[in-house]
Design a protein around this motif. Structure first.
Motif, PDB file in Angstrom:
ATOM      1  N   ARG A   9       0.504 -14.715   8.168  1.00 33.78           N
ATOM      2  CA  ARG A   9      -0.165 -15.058   6.908  1.00 33.78           C
ATOM      3  C   ARG A   9      -1.552 -15.626   7.169  1.00 33.78           C
ATOM      4  O   ARG A   9      -2.512 -15.311   6.471  1.00 33.78           O
ATOM      5  CB  ARG A   9       0.685 -16.072   6.129  1.00 33.78           C
ATOM      6  N   ILE A  17      -3.874 -12.889   7.785  1.00 36.23           N
ATOM      7  CA  ILE A  17      -4.198 -12.198   6.530  1.00 36.23           C
ATOM      8  C   ILE A  17      -5.331 -12.921   5.811  1.00 36.23           C
ATOM      9  O   ILE A  17      -6.192 -12.298   5.204  1.00 36.23           O
ATOM     10  CB  ILE A  17      -2.946 -12.113   5.618  1.00 36.23           C
ATOM     11  N   TYR A  18      -5.348 -14.253   5.939  1.00 35.79           N
ATOM     12  CA  TYR A  18      -6.409 -15.026   5.292  1.00 35.79           C
ATOM     13  C   TYR A  18      -7.653 -15.137   6.163  1.00 35.79           C
ATOM     14  O   TYR A  18      -8.537 -15.946   5.892  1.00 35.79           O
ATOM     15  CB  TYR A  18      -5.883 -16.395   4.845  1.00 35.79           C
ATOM     16  N   HIS A  28       7.972  -6.787   8.002  1.00 32.03           N
ATOM     17  CA  HIS A  28       7.179  -7.833   8.669  1.00 32.03           C
ATOM     18  C   HIS A  28       6.278  -7.215   9.740  1.00 32.03           C
ATOM     19  O   HIS A  28       5.125  -7.609   9.903  1.00 32.03           O
ATOM     20  CB  HIS A  28       8.089  -8.875   9.321  1.00 32.03           C
ATOM     21  N   ALA A  59       3.373  -5.659   8.092  1.00 35.12           N
ATOM     22  CA  ALA A  59       2.385  -6.656   7.650  1.00 35.12           C
ATOM     23  C   ALA A  59       1.548  -7.125   8.842  1.00 35.12           C
ATOM     24  O   ALA A  59       0.323  -7.262   8.737  1.00 35.12           O
ATOM     25  CB  ALA A  59       3.086  -7.843   6.994  1.00 35.12           C
ATOM     26  N   THR A  86      -0.854  -4.302   9.876  1.00 34.49           N
ATOM     27  CA  THR A  86      -1.924  -4.171   8.882  1.00 34.49           C
ATOM     28  C   THR A  86      -2.924  -5.322   8.997  1.00 34.49           C
ATOM     29  O   THR A  86      -4.138  -5.107   8.940  1.00 34.49           O
ATOM     30  CB  THR A  86      -1.325  -4.143   7.462  1.00 34.49           C
ATOM     31  N   ALA A  87      -2.397  -6.523   9.180  1.00 31.40           N
ATOM     32  CA  ALA A  87      -3.283  -7.698   9.244  1.00 31.40           C
ATOM     33  C   ALA A  87      -4.203  -7.633  10.458  1.00 31.40           C
ATOM     34  O   ALA A  87      -5.275  -8.235  10.459  1.00 31.40           O
ATOM     35  CB  ALA A  87      -2.451  -8.974   9.273  1.00 31.40           C
ATOM     36  N   SER A 130      -5.292  -4.688  11.796  1.00 23.20           N
ATOM     37  CA  SER A 130      -6.055  -3.439  11.811  1.00 23.20           C
ATOM     38  C   SER A 130      -7.425  -3.630  11.188  1.00 23.20           C
ATOM     39  O   SER A 130      -7.709  -4.677  10.614  1.00 23.20           O
ATOM     40  CB  SER A 130      -5.284  -2.357  11.057  1.00 23.20           C
ATOM     41  N   GLY A 131      -8.244  -2.596  11.299  1.00 23.39           N
ATOM     42  CA  GLY A 131      -9.576  -2.663  10.704  1.00 23.39           C
ATOM     43  C   GLY A 131     -10.468  -3.624  11.456  1.00 23.39           C
ATOM     44  O   GLY A 131     -11.229  -4.363  10.835  1.00 23.39           O
ATOM     45  N   TYR A 132     -10.367  -3.633  12.776  1.00 20.57           N
ATOM     46  CA  TYR A 132     -11.214  -4.482  13.635  1.00 20.57           C
ATOM     47  C   TYR A 132     -11.066  -5.962  13.308  1.00 20.57           C
ATOM     48  O   TYR A 132     -12.016  -6.713  13.364  1.00 20.57           O
ATOM     49  CB  TYR A 132     -12.688  -4.058  13.514  1.00 20.57           C
ATOM     50  N   LYS A 133      -9.842  -6.388  12.949  1.00 20.86           N
ATOM     51  CA  LYS A 133      -9.664  -7.794  12.574  1.00 20.86           C
ATOM     52  C   LYS A 133      -9.237  -8.680  13.742  1.00 20.86           C
ATOM     53  O   LYS A 133      -9.111  -9.885  13.578  1.00 20.86           O
ATOM     54  CB  LYS A 133      -8.697  -7.907  11.405  1.00 20.86           C
TER      55      LYS A 133
END
Lengths: 508, 508
Positions: free
Chosen positions: A106, A109-110, A135, A138, A141-142, A144-147
């Motif tokens: 979480r 995600i933030y 889970h 999640a 996904t959290a 992905s996108g160069y995060k």
């Protein structure tokens, strides 16, 4: 029916329902069972199943009819295997503890950076099977996108290594090679291993079976020699020959990777951070010090653009470097299959043809193997910079590589003759002209419909390459199947997907 | 076993396996079935099952043993229901088409803004059941952490409304009320509806059953009157009484919301954008024009902080405004349960006590109902600003609200006496002092263990509130159960969780 039994937590007897839910453990309870009603368990609840000192976390499916007798608890295949359960062994069930590390997911995600400790907690919970598929989705996904930043990728890689077994070898320099993302027929590893080991370098190669492709290196090698080596045997082979060609599944290297991969595949999300952690954690756990990574670039390959390939290369080197691993990458052409055979045995015949210097050995497979082997020889200081390719070529042409390959096979238990399929079908050009495209994904799918990789002899022989000029009715590929039924399915699929090979017709 | 049948796509006969997989449709195939082998289906593949002109997308589980006979295809309960299948009806199976809208989800992961068209495509695919749970989890995650902007939240809300049925009422002003996130016992809706309708406003209230709580408004109402009204009946009741208290499940309002909610719940991720779209899409689909939202704020409530509650309020008003809905929000105390009863019938007795002006009616429930009803009366111009509470109080105390409630019940099919439980257990204070905390989540869990909401009479009567002074052995709550077994389970859970009510002991 209402529960009247007042003894709570009464043990239920385990039953294997024979349902394959892939890797997500499922527990099945009768709707009217006292434990199910009284505990207030809902379908999809996450439950802890304990038996004989072991426990797993499983997702609940509630059963309404006669699949289970009163007092029985059903398990899916993976749940059964994880618990090493026995028929009608007593087991208890309770709510699984909340997963604390989800608060780290979480937090990501933030937009917060995760610490080594945070990522360790996540990977430990993933490895122990506490994350349900949603889970895992999640988490993926959290990230992905160069995060994930560099520090996070390094921490994730380390956490994945630490969560499983690790191998170590009594030498300073351990070579390894890996191809990122599938390209049908690209079976260079056995050739490279033979060449590199023939030059005195240590290369204990562990490979995986196919997940979505018509053959993994382990599937192909299995048609040539025993590959399910125990660790002790693997050590003995490597000590004697400087190399092995073993199936990695017997040793639990970076098990979190295996769990994440199957969800990534369903999501079809590219997460560069997790891709890097996935590849490098396996190599680090295998005890490698020098790794050459083949990154095929192509529209239907995993690495879809040169730019993404270059970004990935840079990160792979940086993360590897931070963890004491020398990484070299090689962006290769991923636009069409490599070699002629696609399928376990058909690829094995290609490998043998190259190693034995046959006239009809596929040139693209030979070239690519020599190029990669040359780079590994240079990385391992067995050849001077710029001289690797020549040394590799000499090793192959002299028969030294073939000799080494036979020696490895001998040490692993003996060389086999790969099987041949009984049923064939030729797929021919419907027009004449120049081949402008071969669809990797349709090729893989067709080979699988023909039975690969379970049917070892099944698959495709490809008779053409991009840019070849072909005549009308010239054979483009041959289907191989072990049964007429499988042949027919693959054949019908081909007939419905004639764009598997696209011909730019010349003017009529 | 190998497939020898050369007729591809042969229909299989459907069998209901009686497995409740919650809302994810599962199809079960025999591992050795020709269709399964020949199509190359793997466990977890997404397949299209078609029968009798209908089709669904389902996830494959492969079955190894005798659950299915040759030629049979098994379905989980939800898959069976979605297809309205009949025993041994023939059905065919094929790969599901790739889900194009997943590329929009990927785009969001990479930080791009989604257009109305993008979100529409996603919601349409979700509603038609094409997203597996892992895809839903990826979508929810990609939208969480304030990653949807105002325009996107508006577009998502619209898309969710459009994907389902919508109601319309032949009046300009349609009032509605909703509580965001659970608070045990907070059963204000029936009281508010009676007060508001008694003052001539139109308030056709549809409610849901419990998902995770011990009772939803529909569960409570069902102990008092018939609630499963067909649309025609609902219209007739509203025309006659200006209000109804119906179960919303019979009408398919914003079905995407129901699908997303069950995955959000498992993930336990707060996505403000989706929360807003979820709440407002249901209200818009129900044909409301003025909505009052109760947002209980508390450590164990859905809205955990005043700050989050205020952000949420602002967004709810903006999104509602953009879609022609007048929204008013009310941040209320969510730190402890409201009323005395928790469970369907026990809450119904509270509602009756308030409506009938009983001396022992729970004051907190009365106060909160009057406050919310007052605001609705002001919103609907039935009371001047600042006069709503007084009008609500007058309507209640005069018996007009109780009269309206009876009239609604009569129109829906008659007023019932809620059932009472046979088995009871008193949970008493183990020390004396001041109550400093009551744990909402443990209260809910205990009420569910006692049998709520399926056992209508089951649940908890709460005899204390935060700040009350209690003596040693003073009863804190009473368990109600319909069977001794359920009573025992709830009782044992209480004994293991004495911190359900925390008493700050005075000096001994």
């Amino acid at each position: 029916m209402k529960p009247t039994d007042d003894r709570p937590q009464k043990a239920l007897r385990l039953k294997r329902l024979g349902i394959d839910t892939y890797q997500e453990p499922i527990v099945y309870l009768r709707r009217e069972s006292p434990v199910c009603r009284a505990e207030g368990f809902d379908s999809q609840a996450r439950l802890r199943v304990a038996t004989n000192g072991q426990s797993i976390v499983a997702t609940l499916n509630i059963v309404d009819n006669g699949l289970l007798s009163p007092g029985e608890m059903g398990l899916s295949n993976i749940a059964w295997d994880l618990l090493s359960a026995k028929h009608h062994q007593p087991a208890t069930i309770s709510y699984a503890k909340p997963i604390d590390s989800l608060s780290n997911v979480r937090s990501k995600i933030y937009g917060n950076e995760l610490s080594e400790k945070d990522l360790n907690a996540i990977v430990q919970d993933i490895t122990s099977g506490r994350y349900a598929d949603v889970h895992l989705a999640a988490f993926i996904t959290a990230c992905s996108g160069y995060k994930l930043n560099l520090a996070e990728i390094i921490a994730l890689t380390k956490a994945m290594v630490n969560a499983g077994e690790t191998l170590s070898w009594p030498v300073n320099q351990v070579m390894d090679k890996h191809c990122v993302g599938g390209l049908p027929g690209n079976r260079t590893s056995p050739i490279i291993v033979a060449i590199v080991a023939a030059n005195g370098l240590v290369i204990p190669k562990t490979s995986s079976r196919a997940i979505t492709s018509p053959s993994g290196t382990a599937d192909t090698m299995e048609t040539l020699m025993p590959v399910a080596l125990k660790l002790e045997k693997m050590r003995q082979v490597v000590e004697q020959e400087g190399a092995c060609l073993a199936w990695g599944g017997a040793v639990k290297l970076s098990p979190a990777d295996d769990i994440l991969i199957r969800v990534e595949r369903v999501l079809d999300i590219d997460s560069e951070g997790q891709l890097i952690a996935s590849v490098l954690s396996k190599k680090l756990a295998a005890g490698s010090s020098h790794v050459l990574l083949d990154l095929p670039v192509g529209a239907t390959a995993k690495v879809r653009s040169q730019e993404f390939g270059e970004d990935l290369s840079e990160l792979l080197k940086q993360v590897g470097g931070a963890l004491g691993l020398t990484v070299r990458t090689c962006l290769t052409d991923g636009s069409q299959p490599i070699g002629a055979g696609i399928g376990p045995a058909l690829e094995a015949f290609d490998v043998l043809a190259v190693l034995q210097n046959h006239q009809q050995a596929p040139k693209d497979l030979t070239e690519r193997s020599l190029s990669l082997a040359g780079q590994l020889l240079e990385m391992g200081n067995a050849a001077k910079i710029g001289q690797g390719f020549k040394l590799a070529q000499k090793t192959l042409q002299s028969g030294a590589a073939w000799k080494k390959f036979q020696a490895i096979a001998e040490a692993q238990g003996g060389l086999f003759e790969p099987p041949k399929a009984k049923y064939h079908y030729q797929f021919c050009a419907s027009g004449y002209g120049r081949i402008c495209h071969i669809n990797n994904r349709l090729i893989s799918r067709t080979a699988k419909l023909a039975g690969a990789p379970d049917a070892k002899a099944a698959g495709i022989s490809l008779h053409c390459h991009v840019n070849d000029l072909v005549e009308t009715n010239q054979p483009l590929l041959t289907l191989h199947a072990e049964t007429p039924g499988e042949l027919k399915y693959a054949q019908q699929f081909l007939d419905n997907h004639r764009d598997i090979v696209v011909i730019e017709e010349a003017n009529v």
